[in-house]
Structures are given as C-alpha cells and as structure tokens.
Design an enzyme around this catalytic site. Sequence first.
Site, short mmCIF file in Angstrom:
data_model
loop_
_atom_site.label_atom_id
_atom_site.label_comp_id
_atom_site.label_asym_id
_atom_site.label_seq_id
_atom_site.Cartn_x
_atom_site.Cartn_y
_atom_site.Cartn_z
N SER A 27 0.84 -1.18 0.00
CA SER A 27 0.00 0.00 0.00
C SER A 27 0.89 1.25 0.00
O SER A 27 1.74 1.38 -0.86
CB SER A 27 -0.95 -0.05 1.20
OG SER A 27 -2.07 0.76 0.97
N LYS A 63 4.22 2.04 -2.40
CA LYS A 63 4.63 3.21 -3.18
C LYS A 63 6.10 3.50 -2.84
O LYS A 63 6.92 3.79 -3.72
CB LYS A 63 3.78 4.44 -2.83
CG LYS A 63 2.25 4.24 -2.90
CD LYS A 63 1.51 5.54 -2.57
CE LYS A 63 0.07 5.36 -2.06
NZ LYS A 63 -0.87 4.64 -2.87
N GLN A 97 -7.90 6.80 -6.04
CA GLN A 97 -6.99 7.66 -5.28
C GLN A 97 -6.06 8.37 -6.28
O GLN A 97 -4.87 8.07 -6.35
CB GLN A 97 -6.18 6.79 -4.30
CG GLN A 97 -5.26 7.55 -3.37
CD GLN A 97 -4.29 6.61 -2.66
OE1 GLN A 97 -3.84 5.61 -3.20
NE2 GLN A 97 -3.97 6.93 -1.42
N HIS A 124 -6.90 -6.33 1.46
CA HIS A 124 -5.78 -5.47 1.12
C HIS A 124 -4.54 -5.88 1.91
O HIS A 124 -4.59 -6.00 3.13
CB HIS A 124 -6.19 -4.01 1.43
CG HIS A 124 -5.19 -2.98 1.02
ND1 HIS A 124 -4.52 -3.02 -0.19
CD2 HIS A 124 -4.75 -1.87 1.65
CE1 HIS A 124 -3.72 -1.97 -0.27
NE2 HIS A 124 -3.84 -1.26 0.83
#
Length: 407
Positions: free
Chosen positions: A217, A221, A263, A351
Amino acid sequence: MAFRWLSFLLLALPVLSLPQPSGIEARALFCNTPANIPFNDDKLPDPFKFNDGTPVRSMTDWACRRSQISALVEGYEAGTLPPKPPVVTSTFSKSGLTGNLTVTAGFPGKTTTFSSPITFPNGTAPAAGWPLVIAYSGLSIPVPDGIAVLTYDNSAIGEQNDQSSRGVGQFFDVYGANATASSMTAWVWGLSRIIDVLEVTPAAHINTAKIAVTGCSRDGKGALMAGAFEERIALTIPQESGSGGDTCWRLSKFEQDSGDVVQQATEIVQENVWFSTNFDNFVFNISLLPYDHHLLAAMVAPRPLISYENTDFEWLSPLSAFGCMTAAHTVFEAMGIPDKHAFVQVGNHSHCDFPSDLNPTLFAFFDKFLLDKEANTTIFETNGLFNGTVWNPSQWINWTTPRFSPL
Ligand SMILES: *[C@@H]1O[C@H](CO)[C@@H](O)[C@H](O)[C@H]1NC(C)=O
Ligand SMILES: *[C@@H]1O[C@H](CO)[C@@H](O)[C@H](O)[C@H]1NC(C)=O
Ligand SMILES: *[C@@H]1O[C@H](CO)[C@@H](O)[C@H](O)[C@H]1NC(C)=O
Ligand SMILES: *[C@@H]1O[C@H](CO)[C@@H](O)[C@H](O)[C@H]1NC(C)=O
Ligand SMILES: *[C@@H]1O[C@H](CO)[C@@H](O)[C@H](O)[C@H]1NC(C)=O
Ligand SMILES: *[C@@H]1O[C@H](CO)[C@@H](O)[C@H](O)[C@H]1NC(C)=O
Ligand SMILES: *[C@@H]1O[C@H](CO)[C@@H](O)[C@H](O)[C@H]1NC(C)=O
Ligand SMILES: *[C@@H]1O[C@H](CO)[C@@H](O)[C@H](O)[C@H]1NC(C)=O
C-alpha cells in the site's frame, strides 16, 4: 545521480585536451538532466525519447535517459534525494537469530540514529552472506528459507499520518523541516544508509549484492521509489501500491473521469505528505508531467521488478496499474529482459493479504534473483476486472519498442 556527478567531473577536466566527443560518447559525457521541462501530452511520455526528443537506442543512451527521468521525478513530485552525508556510522548486535542494526547518519553535530531488527535464517551463512529483504514497516509477503529480513521503520524517518506530517521525521531532523524532500525521498535516504553500513559490517553476514525491498500500500509506493532510485537494490517487490506506486497519474485520472472512485493525484496530495509540495502545482494539470510512473518503474531496469495488485479495491486504480506496467514493460523488452519484469493482478483477498496461490510467482523471483536458482520468471497477468473501464493501449502508448543495441 552518480552518472550526473560523473558528467560534472568530466566537464571539470581540461576540456580542450579531450578529443571532440560525438554521438553516443557525447550523450554519455554530457547528459543534461533538468528538473523540469516544457511538456504537454495526454498520452504517456515516450521512454525512448530524451527530453530533447532525440531517440534512445542503447544501454548507454538509457543510462542518460534514466538520469533525466530521475531528475524529473525529483523535480516534479518526489522532492530532492540528498546524497550520502559525511557522517554514517553503525553498531550491530545479535542475540539468537535476531540482529539489531543501528545507523547514525547526518552531519557533524547534527545526526539522527535509528535501529532496525533483522531476523536471520537458522544455520551457517553462505560465504557471501545471507540475501536480505528490507520490508518497509513490516513484512506482508512470504519469504523463502535462506533469506534474512530487516524491518525498516520508514514512518519514523519520514512521518506519514496526514498533512501535519509535512517535514516531520528523523530525516527532517537532519535536513530541516523545510527540506524540499517528501516522505518518499526521506525513506529512500534512510534505506540507502542501511545499505551503506551493511556494506561495511561483516559481522552481520549480509550479501549486499542480494538485497530486495518490499512494502504494501503506502509502503508499496515507497518500495517502488526505493527500487527506482537505489541501484544497490537487486529486487523490487511493491505490493498493492496503487496510485502513486505502480500506476500512472494519467491513467488514474482516466479511471476517475470514467466514473471509478480512484486515489488519483488530486486526492493523494490532500491525503498525506508522500509527495513534495511542488506536486500540488501539477495535480490538475497531469498532462504537463514529462514523465509518469511507467518511467519510474523503468528506472528499476535492468534490475528485476515484480509488482502485485488487487482488483477488489477500485481506489487502487486497477486499470491504471495494468496499463502503467504494460508501458513500463516495453523498456525491459527493449533491453531483451522481459522476464525481469512481472505483474500479477488478482482479486478475492483483503488489502495487503498475500494469497498463497501466488507463492509460485513470488518464489520464482526470489529463487532466480536472490538465491541464484533456476526459475521461470516470465509472468504478466491480470484478471482484467477494471469495473467496465476499457484499457486501449493505443490511446496511451504512442511508441514502438526498439531493441537496444548492446552499446
Ligand atoms: C538496538 O541497539 C540500539 C543501540 O545500542 C539500542 O539503543 C536499542 O535499544 C536496540 N534495540 C533493541 C530492540 O534492542
Ligand atoms: C535452529 O536449528 C537448530 C539445529 O537444527 C535447532 O535446534 C533450533 O531449534 C533451530 N532454531 C530455530 C529458531 O528454528
Ligand atoms: C520554514 O518555512 C516557514 C515558512 O516559510 C518559516 O516560517 C519557518 O521559519 C521555516 N523553518 C525553518 C526551520 O527554516
Ligand atoms: C464502477 O463504475 C460505476 C459506473 O461508472 C460507478 O458508478 C461505480 O462507482 C464504480 N465503482 C467503483 C468501486 O469505483
Ligand atoms: C492547470 O489546471 C487549472 C485548473 O484546472 C487550469 O485553470 C489551468 O489553466 C491549467 N494550467 C495549464 C498550464 O494547463
Ligand atoms: C473470485 O473467485 C471466484 C471463484 O473462484 C471467481 O469466479 C472470481 O472471478 C474471483 N474474483 C476476482 C475479483 O478475482
Ligand atoms: C515460462 O512461463 C511462461 C508463462 O507461463 C510460459 O509461457 C513459458 O513457456 C515458460 N518458459 C519456459 C522456458 O518454461
Ligand atoms: C503516435 O501518434 C500519432 C498521431 O496521433 C500517430 O500518427 C502515430 O501513428 C502514433 N504512433 C504510434 C507508434 O502509435
């Protein structure tokens, strides 16, 4: 970075005594790496064109192109990644199978100290040392036997709670709260210092030529940004990194414009401080970005990259991830190494949960690139569940993939 400095040093030599460079040599010696350039294109920027539009056709060309991309990513969105500071020291202790690596880094009179636990495999270390996975915040993928795991508390180096985290964290204690860095670059800086000290800590028995980075998540990144900027990372494994990770800003905007709840850039700069304040100036003008995240991912090449995505969460921007990695893949194809770039996109799991039926794909990458075993790493797959939004490559990819010449 190193490349830019090399160019600078060579320029500082008495130029008149050098033969007049041309073509490939000129590009290698005088790579121009501005932090911003005039640009405006709705399509994904062409990996195989330099900033000035001339073609990129060899690995030597790519070294310069990669430096250009790196400068643009820092200039537009990530903020400045400072070089190794003058003070970098460490202590290492081990109790049973648990190590404690403590790094002190900064400037004389202005340093910061952070510790990372390392879990070692049982048994005797190989002569070259154990391969290592550096896990941003904590491990959320399985790791095979014979590989050590270091847990990196990246949020302590650059906080990531909300807007109040701007300029907060141990990196900013050293470089100042107003440093143009973002939490992304702060994290890469701390990770690089860990590798600096592992290189000179034989007692830790880590093989610094076999280091992987992972995170999920927001930390996915970060893991992609680390693999892109730190060339000592041998294997990059972002997990469900979504927007700001293995997705492209242009494609996430397209998903949002198509009715999906994503997002995208306009949201991400409100949500947290992952990117520099300069990026705020571009989130409503994405076509002005002379790069996109297919080029961030391509900075990893020719080192291996495998990213995982989850279509159960629309905000992770599933079409964008698939399209962006499809575009990045062309750079690995140009280098003749498509099996060093994998993408796996499924659903049906929560997730950051790693479904065990994906283990063979992950273990193939660990085997081949960290454990020197044979494995088939030709993997590029999606379930194609993009909430009805259609991926049309020719709408975004306006280049034909060259095959790089060896020089
Ligand atoms: C790791 O070592 C540092 C420096 O000696 C120490 O301050 C810290 O408490 C240690 N961490 C753990 C978990 O033992
Ligand atoms: C490590 O290996 C030894 C010898 O096989 C065994 O006794 C010990 O329990 C193992 N430790 C762990 C943590 O697996
Ligand atoms: C950072 O910038 C703000 C706004 O310009 C200023 O008020 C503050 O003094 C600066 N802080 C430091 C440590 O330079
Ligand atoms: C999927 O698409 C529909 C139709 O455009 C939209 O109403 C819905 O919000 C989308 N779902 C998600 C989770 O984005
Ligand atoms: C950037 O976006 C804003 C808001 O949509 C718009 O007003 C402005 O004209 C755009 N600037 C450029 C240079 O495209
Ligand atoms: C979830 O699993 C079911 C049954 O195996 C399958 O039909 C479906 O396509 C899967 N959904 C996703 C999002 O992968
Ligand atoms: C590797 O796996 C890919 C995808 O499953 C397959 O198409 C290819 O034939 C395999 N290569 C070898 C050498 O087995
Ligand atoms: C790129 O776009 C131009 C103009 O839209 C088009 O003529 C050309 O065929 C495209 N090239 C590729 C390789 O897609």
